[in-house]
Design an enzyme around this catalytic site. Sequence first.
Site, PDB file in Angstrom:
ATOM      1  N   ASP A  99       0.820  -1.178  -0.013  1.00  0.00           N
ATOM      2  CA  ASP A  99      -0.220  -0.101  -0.043  1.00  0.00           C
ATOM      3  C   ASP A  99       0.890   1.354   0.057  1.00  0.00           C
ATOM      4  O   ASP A  99       2.282   1.077  -0.002  1.00  0.00           O
ATOM      5  CB  ASP A  99      -0.942  -0.075   0.960  1.00  0.00           C
ATOM      6  CG  ASP A  99      -0.314   0.099   2.565  1.00  0.00           C
ATOM      7  OD1 ASP A  99       0.974   0.188   2.263  1.00  0.00           O
ATOM      8  OD2 ASP A  99      -1.012  -0.003   3.627  1.00  0.00           O
ATOM      9  N   SER A 100       0.363   2.551  -0.143  1.00  0.00           N
ATOM     10  CA  SER A 100       0.990   3.644  -0.122  1.00  0.00           C
ATOM     11  C   SER A 100       1.640   4.155   0.931  1.00  0.00           C
ATOM     12  O   SER A 100       2.377   5.056   1.144  1.00  0.00           O
ATOM     13  CB  SER A 100       0.573   4.483  -1.023  1.00  0.00           C
ATOM     14  OG  SER A 100      -0.756   4.973  -0.387  1.00  0.00           O
ATOM     15  N   GLY A 101       0.909   3.668   2.155  1.00  0.00           N
ATOM     16  CA  GLY A 101       1.222   4.325   3.308  1.00  0.00           C
ATOM     17  C   GLY A 101       0.158   5.408   3.672  1.00  0.00           C
ATOM     18  O   GLY A 101       0.084   5.828   4.931  1.00  0.00           O
ATOM     19  N   GLY A 102      -0.757   6.031   2.948  1.00  0.00           N
ATOM     20  CA  GLY A 102      -1.356   6.967   2.968  1.00  0.00           C
ATOM     21  C   GLY A 102      -2.612   6.699   4.049  1.00  0.00           C
ATOM     22  O   GLY A 102      -2.573   7.417   5.053  1.00  0.00           O
ATOM     23  N   PHE A 103      -3.152   5.393   4.016  1.00  0.00           N
ATOM     24  CA  PHE A 103      -4.205   5.225   5.021  1.00  0.00           C
ATOM     25  C   PHE A 103      -3.853   5.054   6.499  1.00  0.00           C
ATOM     26  O   PHE A 103      -4.285   5.694   7.348  1.00  0.00           O
ATOM     27  CB  PHE A 103      -4.851   3.831   4.414  1.00  0.00           C
ATOM     28  CG  PHE A 103      -5.921   3.266   5.398  1.00  0.00           C
ATOM     29  CD1 PHE A 103      -7.107   4.117   5.202  1.00  0.00           C
ATOM     30  CD2 PHE A 103      -5.682   2.540   6.574  1.00  0.00           C
ATOM     31  CE1 PHE A 103      -8.273   3.451   6.181  1.00  0.00           C
ATOM     32  CE2 PHE A 103      -6.999   2.104   7.084  1.00  0.00           C
ATOM     33  CZ  PHE A 103      -8.174   2.846   6.990  1.00  0.00           C
ATOM     34  N   ASP A 153      -2.672   8.479  -1.816  1.00  0.00           N
ATOM     35  CA  ASP A 153      -3.537   9.491  -1.468  1.00  0.00           C
ATOM     36  C   ASP A 153      -4.143  10.048  -0.263  1.00  0.00           C
ATOM     37  O   ASP A 153      -3.432   9.837   0.655  1.00  0.00           O
ATOM     38  CB  ASP A 153      -4.973   8.566  -2.200  1.00  0.00           C
ATOM     39  CG  ASP A 153      -5.160   7.384  -1.392  1.00  0.00           C
ATOM     40  OD1 ASP A 153      -4.334   6.902  -0.353  1.00  0.00           O
ATOM     41  OD2 ASP A 153      -6.337   6.774  -1.371  1.00  0.00           O
ATOM     42  N   GLN A 204     -11.252   7.668  -4.822  1.00  0.00           N
ATOM     43  CA  GLN A 204     -11.990   7.916  -3.665  1.00  0.00           C
ATOM     44  C   GLN A 204     -13.352   8.762  -3.655  1.00  0.00           C
ATOM     45  O   GLN A 204     -14.000   8.178  -4.982  1.00  0.00           O
ATOM     46  CB  GLN A 204     -11.144   8.936  -2.702  1.00  0.00           C
ATOM     47  CG  GLN A 204      -9.655   8.344  -2.530  1.00  0.00           C
ATOM     48  CD  GLN A 204      -9.830   7.387  -1.373  1.00  0.00           C
ATOM     49  OE1 GLN A 204     -10.989   7.286  -0.520  1.00  0.00           O
ATOM     50  NE2 GLN A 204      -8.841   6.635  -0.611  1.00  0.00           N
ATOM     51  N   GLY A 231     -11.542   3.814   0.716  1.00  0.00           N
ATOM     52  CA  GLY A 231     -12.390   4.770   1.485  1.00  0.00           C
ATOM     53  C   GLY A 231     -13.606   3.996   1.621  1.00  0.00           C
ATOM     54  O   GLY A 231     -14.473   4.906   1.959  1.00  0.00           O
ATOM     55  N   ASP A 281      -8.029  -7.135   0.220  1.00  0.00           N
ATOM     56  CA  ASP A 281      -6.990  -7.335   1.086  1.00  0.00           C
ATOM     57  C   ASP A 281      -7.477  -6.920   2.624  1.00  0.00           C
ATOM     58  O   ASP A 281      -8.659  -6.267   2.541  1.00  0.00           O
ATOM     59  CB  ASP A 281      -5.460  -6.473   1.154  1.00  0.00           C
ATOM     60  CG  ASP A 281      -5.932  -5.010   1.514  1.00  0.00           C
ATOM     61  OD1 ASP A 281      -6.847  -4.362   0.702  1.00  0.00           O
ATOM     62  OD2 ASP A 281      -5.623  -4.840   2.708  1.00  0.00           O
ATOM     63  N   CYS A 320     -13.706 -27.882   6.349  1.00  0.00           N
ATOM     64  CA  CYS A 320     -12.508 -27.266   5.806  1.00  0.00           C
ATOM     65  C   CYS A 320     -11.237 -28.032   5.470  1.00  0.00           C
ATOM     66  O   CYS A 320     -11.113 -29.198   5.987  1.00  0.00           O
ATOM     67  CB  CYS A 320     -12.324 -26.284   6.890  1.00  0.00           C
ATOM     68  SG  CYS A 320     -10.870 -25.329   6.653  1.00  0.00           S
ATOM     69  N   CYS A 322      -8.161 -26.952   5.419  1.00  0.00           N
ATOM     70  CA  CYS A 322      -7.090 -26.251   5.783  1.00  0.00           C
ATOM     71  C   CYS A 322      -6.085 -27.033   6.841  1.00  0.00           C
ATOM     72  O   CYS A 322      -6.395 -28.316   7.142  1.00  0.00           O
ATOM     73  CB  CYS A 322      -7.153 -24.806   6.646  1.00  0.00           C
ATOM     74  SG  CYS A 322      -7.522 -25.031   8.402  1.00  0.00           S
ATOM     75  N   CYS A 325      -7.609 -27.816  10.420  1.00  0.00           N
ATOM     76  CA  CYS A 325      -8.678 -28.399  10.439  1.00  0.00           C
ATOM     77  C   CYS A 325      -8.357 -30.239  10.079  1.00  0.00           C
ATOM     78  O   CYS A 325      -8.588 -31.081  10.689  1.00  0.00           O
ATOM     79  CB  CYS A 325      -9.939 -28.298   9.723  1.00  0.00           C
ATOM     80  SG  CYS A 325     -10.600 -26.552  10.049  1.00  0.00           S
ATOM     81  N   HIS A 352      -6.618 -21.342   9.207  1.00  0.00           N
ATOM     82  CA  HIS A 352      -8.040 -21.788   9.033  1.00  0.00           C
ATOM     83  C   HIS A 352      -8.727 -20.437   8.183  1.00  0.00           C
ATOM     84  O   HIS A 352      -9.411 -20.671   7.279  1.00  0.00           O
ATOM     85  CB  HIS A 352      -8.791 -21.937  10.122  1.00  0.00           C
ATOM     86  CG  HIS A 352     -10.154 -22.155   9.768  1.00  0.00           C
ATOM     87  ND1 HIS A 352     -10.838 -23.344   9.261  1.00  0.00           N
ATOM     88  CD2 HIS A 352     -11.218 -21.305  10.245  1.00  0.00           C
ATOM     89  CE1 HIS A 352     -12.075 -23.061   9.264  1.00  0.00           C
ATOM     90  NE2 HIS A 352     -12.331 -21.745   9.657  1.00  0.00           N
TER      91      HIS A 352
HETATM   92 ZN   LIG Z   1      -9.828 -25.077   8.628  1.00  0.00          ZN
END
Ligand SMILES: [Zn+2]
Length: 368
Positions: A99-103, A153, A204, A231, A281, A320, A322, A325, A352
């Site tokens: 990310d750009s760091g802005g947030f 941004d 935005q 945003g 993300d 699941c 994973c 599990c 999980h």
């Molecule tokens: Zn799982």
Amino acid sequence: MMGMQPTKTTPVYELKNTINGIRRGIITTRAGKVDTPVFMPVGTRAALKGLTNEQIEATGAQIILNNTYHLHLKPGESVIKSLGGLHEFTRWNKPILTDSGGFQVFSLGHVNKITDDGVTFNDPTTGDEVFLSPEKAMQIQVDLGSDIIMAFDDVVGLDKKSRNREEEAFERTHMWLERCTKEFKRLTKDMPDSERPLLFGIAQGGLDKSLRKCSLEIVQSSDVDGVAVGGLSVGEPRKEMHEMLDFLAPLYDPSKAHYLMGIGEPVDMRYAMEHGIDMFDCVLPTRNGRHGTAWVTGDKKIHLTNAKYAKDKSVIDENCDCYTCKSGYQKGYLRHLFKVNETLAGSLVSIHNIRYLNKICEEYRSKV
Ligand SMILES: [Zn+2]
């Protein structure tokens, strides 16, 4: 530079098929291809807290996100660059988006001054004054060795915005985007096509439809490889966020990847995928995982610290596949680990949860 297309000879985003608003495609980065829709787990400080790369890969993760803000403050991009860049530094060899760091500047930093030049803030741990600008954000991300670089941004949270501040942030975001594309070009001009990172712009506009439409048009006519929606999910009611996704769906440039930033609740991901979104993300799967909260079939949440699981022999989710599990870790065991603060607990439930979100994306990819 407005209106020019990126100079890549191979398409960055390839749309394979689209059915009922859901898109299946492939993003080509210099570190490899990514099948979309895709969820990107977040490794804020260049690690997904408590997980090895092998464990991350086993969840089906194809790409991860690292945070520019945190890595700029510690250890600093010059350290990471001298150690070979993020891929060498972390030994993660699949694509990385930063990310750009802005947030984070606006949500974590103690902002002193925002001008058209950039943002001055104090490092919350050292108190040191730090300056970030569109140019600086591009330089940091190129030095980090990111494969997908985000534009810097001006972010306004729903809680602290006034109408004036929102319009100011809106104007500034687009002015800064132009500076980002210019600086990005300067930094990458000597890189061969196959080694150039990608640049994504961020649209935005809060919950104002005309601002959103305008922002999206500006971003999409800029020299960017992909378009992000920023945003949203910053405190507004879910219904309003979904209405905005509905409104934006027909407006996206179909030839570019569409990234909805910071979203990771299954119900929102499903809605977004049905409205043309390709990338997500979120810190939720790992943050929830460390606190004992797991998603199970039907997008329900269970809290493993609950006393009712003390003698429960079942795994988190029978359906699941994973590692956690499949290995047969019982809820009673996981609850015990949380109760005695064993870090293994957070790792097992994070695995999980990331798998749960990756499986939703796989499900949608298989539909189209
Ligand atoms: Zn799982």
